[in-house]
Write a protein that holds these residues in place. Structure first.
Motif, PDB file in Angstrom:
ATOM      1  N   LYS A  16      42.757 -25.705   4.190  1.00  0.00           N
ATOM      2  CA  LYS A  16      43.899 -26.499   3.536  1.00  0.00           C
ATOM      3  C   LYS A  16      43.852 -27.915   3.647  1.00  0.00           C
ATOM      4  N   LYS A  17      43.479 -28.240   5.063  1.00  0.00           N
ATOM      5  CA  LYS A  17      43.431 -29.657   5.190  1.00  0.00           C
ATOM      6  C   LYS A  17      42.106 -30.353   4.139  1.00  0.00           C
ATOM      7  N   PHE A  18      41.144 -29.737   4.187  1.00  0.00           N
ATOM      8  CA  PHE A  18      39.972 -30.258   3.401  1.00  0.00           C
ATOM      9  C   PHE A  18      40.478 -30.270   1.794  1.00  0.00           C
ATOM     10  N   TYR A  19      40.864 -28.971   1.408  1.00  0.00           N
ATOM     11  CA  TYR A  19      41.254 -28.819  -0.050  1.00  0.00           C
ATOM     12  C   TYR A  19      42.633 -30.144  -0.347  1.00  0.00           C
ATOM     13  N   ASP A  20      43.346 -30.284   0.435  1.00  0.00           N
ATOM     14  CA  ASP A  20      44.496 -31.125   0.302  1.00  0.00           C
ATOM     15  C   ASP A  20      44.020 -32.557   0.219  1.00  0.00           C
ATOM     16  N   ALA A  21      42.820 -32.774   0.785  1.00  0.00           N
ATOM     17  CA  ALA A  21      42.258 -34.248   0.760  1.00  0.00           C
ATOM     18  C   ALA A  21      41.399 -34.295  -0.610  1.00  0.00           C
ATOM     19  N   VAL A  22      40.530 -33.026  -0.856  1.00  0.00           N
ATOM     20  CA  VAL A  22      39.921 -33.009  -2.214  1.00  0.00           C
ATOM     21  C   VAL A  22      40.905 -33.392  -3.167  1.00  0.00           C
ATOM     22  N   PHE A  23      41.711 -32.438  -3.531  1.00  0.00           N
ATOM     23  CA  PHE A  23      42.688 -32.491  -4.515  1.00  0.00           C
ATOM     24  C   PHE A  23      43.663 -33.642  -4.526  1.00  0.00           C
ATOM     25  N   GLY A  24      44.083 -34.140  -3.544  1.00  0.00           N
ATOM     26  CA  GLY A  24      45.036 -35.240  -3.509  1.00  0.00           C
ATOM     27  C   GLY A  24      44.137 -36.548  -4.055  1.00  0.00           C
ATOM     28  N   ALA A  25      42.855 -36.571  -3.827  1.00  0.00           N
ATOM     29  CA  ALA A  25      42.072 -37.769  -4.457  1.00  0.00           C
ATOM     30  C   ALA A  25      42.117 -37.279  -5.917  1.00  0.00           C
ATOM     31  N   LEU A  26      42.614 -36.274  -6.739  1.00  0.00           N
ATOM     32  CA  LEU A  26      42.605 -36.196  -8.040  1.00  0.00           C
ATOM     33  C   LEU A  26      43.998 -36.102  -8.539  1.00  0.00           C
ATOM     34  N   ASP A  27      45.053 -36.233  -7.486  1.00  0.00           N
ATOM     35  CA  ASP A  27      46.378 -36.166  -7.762  1.00  0.00           C
ATOM     36  C   ASP A  27      46.982 -35.017  -7.934  1.00  0.00           C
ATOM     37  N   VAL A  28      46.475 -34.209  -7.408  1.00  0.00           N
ATOM     38  CA  VAL A  28      47.008 -32.606  -7.421  1.00  0.00           C
ATOM     39  C   VAL A  28      47.828 -32.575  -5.949  1.00  0.00           C
ATOM     40  N   LYS A  29      48.826 -31.785  -5.955  1.00  0.00           N
ATOM     41  CA  LYS A  29      49.677 -31.627  -4.972  1.00  0.00           C
ATOM     42  C   LYS A  29      49.188 -30.827  -3.836  1.00  0.00           C
ATOM     43  N   PRO A  30      49.669 -30.921  -2.489  1.00  0.00           N
ATOM     44  CA  PRO A  30      49.003 -30.101  -1.574  1.00  0.00           C
ATOM     45  C   PRO A  30      49.366 -28.717  -1.818  1.00  0.00           C
ATOM     46  N   GLY A  31      48.372 -27.802  -1.419  1.00  0.00           N
ATOM     47  CA  GLY A  31      48.496 -26.332  -1.441  1.00  0.00           C
ATOM     48  C   GLY A  31      49.753 -25.684  -1.031  1.00  0.00           C
ATOM     49  N   VAL A  32      50.328 -24.620  -1.909  1.00  0.00           N
ATOM     50  CA  VAL A  32      51.461 -23.885  -1.599  1.00  0.00           C
ATOM     51  C   VAL A  32      51.247 -22.596  -1.039  1.00  0.00           C
ATOM     52  N   TYR A  33      51.714 -22.429  -0.017  1.00  0.00           N
ATOM     53  CA  TYR A  33      51.624 -21.241   1.011  1.00  0.00           C
ATOM     54  C   TYR A  33      52.371 -19.776   0.286  1.00  0.00           C
ATOM     55  N   ASN A  34      51.790 -18.756   0.039  1.00  0.00           N
ATOM     56  CA  ASN A  34      51.889 -17.604  -0.434  1.00  0.00           C
ATOM     57  C   ASN A  34      51.238 -16.543   0.530  1.00  0.00           C
ATOM     58  N   HIS A  35      51.999 -15.423   0.894  1.00  0.00           N
ATOM     59  CA  HIS A  35      51.736 -14.067   1.374  1.00  0.00           C
ATOM     60  C   HIS A  35      51.923 -12.834   0.459  1.00  0.00           C
ATOM     61  N   ASN A  36      50.909 -12.526   0.026  1.00  0.00           N
ATOM     62  CA  ASN A  36      50.660 -11.446  -1.024  1.00  0.00           C
ATOM     63  C   ASN A  36      50.942 -10.013  -0.349  1.00  0.00           C
ATOM     64  N   GLY A  37      51.459  -9.881   0.996  1.00  0.00           N
ATOM     65  CA  GLY A  37      51.813  -8.620   1.670  1.00  0.00           C
ATOM     66  C   GLY A  37      50.690  -8.142   2.554  1.00  0.00           C
ATOM     67  N   VAL A  38      49.554  -8.838   2.310  1.00  0.00           N
ATOM     68  CA  VAL A  38      48.294  -8.295   2.982  1.00  0.00           C
ATOM     69  C   VAL A  38      47.651  -9.704   3.930  1.00  0.00           C
ATOM     70  N   VAL A  39      47.515 -10.799   3.184  1.00  0.00           N
ATOM     71  CA  VAL A  39      46.900 -11.863   3.680  1.00  0.00           C
ATOM     72  C   VAL A  39      47.739 -13.106   3.318  1.00  0.00           C
ATOM     73  N   GLY A  40      47.518 -14.270   3.907  1.00  0.00           N
ATOM     74  CA  GLY A  40      47.992 -15.499   3.821  1.00  0.00           C
ATOM     75  C   GLY A  40      47.177 -16.234   2.966  1.00  0.00           C
ATOM     76  N   ARG A  41      47.463 -17.087   1.973  1.00  0.00           N
ATOM     77  CA  ARG A  41      46.867 -18.125   0.849  1.00  0.00           C
ATOM     78  C   ARG A  41      47.528 -19.133   0.619  1.00  0.00           C
ATOM     79  N   TYR A  42      46.645 -20.034  -0.017  1.00  0.00           N
ATOM     80  CA  TYR A  42      47.268 -21.453  -0.292  1.00  0.00           C
ATOM     81  C   TYR A  42      46.806 -21.546  -1.978  1.00  0.00           C
ATOM     82  N   PHE A  43      47.596 -22.020  -2.917  1.00  0.00           N
ATOM     83  CA  PHE A  43      47.316 -22.200  -4.205  1.00  0.00           C
ATOM     84  C   PHE A  43      47.675 -23.526  -4.614  1.00  0.00           C
ATOM     85  N   TYR A  44      46.582 -24.339  -5.365  1.00  0.00           N
ATOM     86  CA  TYR A  44      46.920 -25.529  -6.106  1.00  0.00           C
ATOM     87  C   TYR A  44      46.802 -25.381  -7.467  1.00  0.00           C
ATOM     88  N   ARG A  45      48.023 -25.846  -7.882  1.00  0.00           N
ATOM     89  CA  ARG A  45      48.174 -25.414  -9.369  1.00  0.00           C
ATOM     90  C   ARG A  45      48.365 -26.776 -10.184  1.00  0.00           C
TER      91      ARG A  45
END
Length: 91
Positions: A16-45
């Motif tokens: 997440k720290k890596f992709y926050d920096a990568v996408f932040g350079a493209l003006d994309v907001k930090p990843g948003v956490y989600n848990h699907n009932g099985v695993v945790g994950r982050y989405f950049y939309r």
């Protein structure tokens, strides 16, 4: 071109720290956490698609060769224009 891409990550918070920096350079907001009932994950939309990082669904380490369809963890999806187009991809 793609509606979403999801990659597996062995260390979700480090990734997440890596992709926050990568996408932040493209003006994309930090990843948003989600848990699907099985695993945790982050989405950049954005208005044109989504990128996700997820702990592997199968509980195994993420690798370069795992696929979401096999309950592992790399997934790419193309947008579709209706059920007929979707069905044609799976014949």
């Amino acid at each position: 071109m793609f509606s979403h891409v999801v990659l597996g990550a062995n260390n979700l918070e480090t990734s997440k720290k890596f992709y926050d920096a990568v996408f932040g350079a493209l003006d994309v907001k930090p990843g948003v956490y989600n848990h699907n009932g099985v695993v945790g994950r982050y989405f950049y939309r954005t208005a044109t698609g989504s990128f996700g990082i997820s702990s592997p669904l199968n509980g195994q380490p993420a690798t370069h060769a795992t696929l979401a369809g096999g309950r592992d963890q790399r997934q790419v999806a193309w947008p579709r224009n209706g059920q007929k187009q979707h069905d044609g991809r799976h014949e």
